[in-house]
Write an enzyme that holds these catalytic residues in place. Structure first.
Site, short mmCIF file in Angstrom:
data_model
loop_
_atom_site.label_atom_id
_atom_site.label_comp_id
_atom_site.label_asym_id
_atom_site.label_seq_id
_atom_site.Cartn_x
_atom_site.Cartn_y
_atom_site.Cartn_z
N GLN A 1 0.89 -1.21 0.02
CA GLN A 1 0.13 -0.07 0.04
C GLN A 1 0.85 1.40 -0.23
OE1 GLN A 1 -3.65 0.07 2.23
NE2 GLN A 1 -2.35 -1.19 3.85
N TYR B 1 4.93 -9.12 15.54
CA TYR B 1 5.06 -8.17 15.00
C TYR B 1 5.64 -6.75 15.29
CZ TYR B 1 3.40 -4.26 11.64
OH TYR B 1 3.57 -3.07 10.93
N LYS C 1 9.10 -4.91 14.62
CA LYS C 1 9.48 -3.69 14.23
C LYS C 1 10.24 -2.69 15.05
CE LYS C 1 7.81 -2.29 11.13
NZ LYS C 1 8.04 -1.86 9.62
N1 LIG Z 1 -0.54 -1.77 7.24
C1 LIG Z 1 -0.71 -1.16 8.40
O1 LIG Z 1 -1.88 -0.78 8.86
C2 LIG Z 1 0.45 -0.48 8.99
C3 LIG Z 1 0.40 0.13 10.35
C4 LIG Z 1 1.50 0.82 10.80
C5 LIG Z 1 2.62 0.54 10.32
N2 LIG Z 1 2.58 0.06 8.94
C6 LIG Z 1 4.12 -0.01 8.23
O2 LIG Z 1 3.93 0.54 7.17
C7 LIG Z 1 4.74 0.05 6.20
C8 LIG Z 1 4.12 -0.26 4.93
O3 LIG Z 1 3.01 -0.95 5.21
P1 LIG Z 1 2.02 -1.23 4.00
O4 LIG Z 1 0.44 -1.51 4.55
O5 LIG Z 1 2.39 -0.70 2.64
O6 LIG Z 1 2.50 -3.05 3.94
P2 LIG Z 1 2.01 -4.16 2.75
O7 LIG Z 1 0.91 -3.62 1.95
O8 LIG Z 1 1.78 -5.28 3.32
O9 LIG Z 1 3.29 -4.29 1.96
C9 LIG Z 1 4.39 -4.70 2.48
C10 LIG Z 1 5.22 -4.88 1.13
O10 LIG Z 1 6.68 -5.54 1.58
C11 LIG Z 1 6.91 -6.75 0.81
N3 LIG Z 1 7.88 -7.75 1.36
C12 LIG Z 1 7.40 -8.87 2.27
N4 LIG Z 1 8.44 -9.45 2.57
C13 LIG Z 1 9.57 -8.77 1.88
C14 LIG Z 1 10.78 -9.36 1.80
N5 LIG Z 1 11.29 -10.43 2.27
N6 LIG Z 1 11.76 -8.27 0.83
C15 LIG Z 1 11.15 -7.08 0.44
N7 LIG Z 1 9.89 -6.96 0.27
C16 LIG Z 1 8.97 -7.59 1.04
C17 LIG Z 1 5.52 -7.36 0.38
O11 LIG Z 1 5.62 -8.09 -0.70
P3 LIG Z 1 4.68 -9.34 -0.85
O12 LIG Z 1 3.19 -8.99 -0.96
O13 LIG Z 1 5.25 -9.95 -2.19
O14 LIG Z 1 4.90 -10.24 0.21
C18 LIG Z 1 4.65 -6.08 0.09
O15 LIG Z 1 4.91 -5.47 -1.29
C19 LIG Z 1 5.60 -1.01 7.06
O16 LIG Z 1 6.78 -0.80 7.41
C20 LIG Z 1 4.46 -1.51 8.06
O17 LIG Z 1 5.17 -2.01 9.18
C21 LIG Z 1 1.68 -0.48 8.56
#
Ligand SMILES: NC(=O)c1ccc[n+]([C@@H]2O[C@H](COP(=O)([O-])OP(=O)(O)OC[C@H]3O[C@@H](n4cnc5c(N)ncnc54)[C@H](OP(=O)(O)O)[C@@H]3O)[C@@H](O)[C@H]2O)c1
Length: 301
Positions: free
Chosen positions: A11, A125, A129
């Protein structure tokens, strides 16, 4: 300027690619096998090949419940791999923006968390982090670690999309009303990164523009508040509107425990980067326009 974004289909990664490109930057966005955070050689090779002026890490293991059963993989991506990326960024002289989460806290403070509050994650998780934050800041002092929460966008799987789907399938939705936080739209995070970029490029290690920052949407809300806003906004656009019933966390058991009150104080990023917590209700309206359709005059009456 060349920007390497780790994570391609995520995202935040997708929003970053769009926003950075619109701002005139050349973006390389990679995920496995192009850049695999679980392999140091892959991380180093990707950074050297992209020769970025700035690196943004939007890749993470984000499956909060599954992480309880896959702690090694979660740690490899969120902690060790994030550290390797920071190390590689430092080696090419590129500042790093890295994302983290309110789940590094236990939610027992009873007030919005500031950056200096001690972390105490409740689950795997959050623990991975928190470890990643420390590794990143140690490996590349010219890093911004941006803690955020409840990320939504028109792409990917998230609470907003789930609510819209369930609204079509069910007459009643039961949503947790005793967990506090703030919805945050990926596009708003991406805009914040673009806005802070010039300062980061000009600053040297030790300056206040680097370090830990909190950025979520405003105002703070419960999941139930967020669901109510989604359903109301969607109904204005002609989407089915089920009954919404508030429930307690105890009625919605999950594999991983979550902080009951993960509200983040976003004052520091406002003071040092001039970035104000974006109003998530305006971002929600834009997102619903895209996902459901525009709120037409006739439909609002
Ligand atoms: N989502 C939330 O509600 C939330 C809340 C607080 C903080 N965050 C933080 O915000 C950031 C972005 O989150 P998001 O919601 O955009 O996450 P997301 O939609 O789950 O995207 C994460 C991305 O990381 C990739 N990934 C997973 N394993 C990997 C690896 N070994 N090497 C390289 N890439 C890898 C995934 O690829 P695949 O899909 O192919 O696995 C996916 O494209 C993260 O740091 C997360 O911890 C998110």
């Amino acid at each position: 300027m060349r920007v390497l974004v780790a994570g391609r289909e995520g995202q935040v990664a997708r929003a970053l690619a769009a926003c950075l490109t619109a701002a005139g930057h050349q973006v390389t966005a990679l995920e496995p096998p192009g850049l695999d955070l679980t392999r140091r050689d892959s991380v180093q090779a990707a950074v050297v090949a992209a020769a970025p002026a700035l690196v943004v890490n939007a890749a993470a293991y984000t499956a909060v419940d599954r992480a309880e059963d896959e702690p090694e993989l979660a740690r490899a991506v969120n902690a060790t791999g994030a550290g390797w990326l920071a190390e590689a960024a430092a080696a090419v002289g590129a500042p790093l923006v890295h994302f983290s989460t309110d789940y590094v806290f236990d939610g027992r403070k009873g007030a919005p968390y500031v950056e200096d509050d001690p972390v105490n994650p409740l689950g795997v998780y959050g623990a991975t982090k928190a470890e990643g934050e420390a590794l990143v800041l140690a490996a590349q002092p010219r890093s911004v670690v941006l803690r955020t929460a409840w990320v939504c966008s028109a792409d990917g799987a998230n609470f907003l999309k789930t609510m819209l789907r369930l609204a079509k399938e069910r007459e009643e939705l039961r949503v947790v009303a005793d967990q506090l936080g703030a919805p945050t739209f990926a596009a708003d995070l991406a805009e914040a990164v673009v806005a802070m970029t010039p300062r980061l490029m000009a600053a040297t290690a030790g300056e206040e523009v680097f370090g830990l920052f909190h950025l979520t949407g405003a105002p703070h809300a419960s999941w139930h508040d967020f669901a109510a806003a989604i359903l109301e906004g969607a109904a204005l656009r002609g989407h089915p509107r089920p009954r919404l019933v508030p429930i307690g966390t105890a009625e919605y058991p999950t594999r991983a425990r979550r902080p009951a009150d993960g509200r983040l104080d976003c004052g520091r990023i406002a003071r040092l980067h001039g970035i104000k917590a974006p109003d998530w209700r305006a971002s929600l309206a834009r997102c619903l326009d895209r996902l459901v359709g525009p709120a037409g005059e006739a439909k609002t009456q």
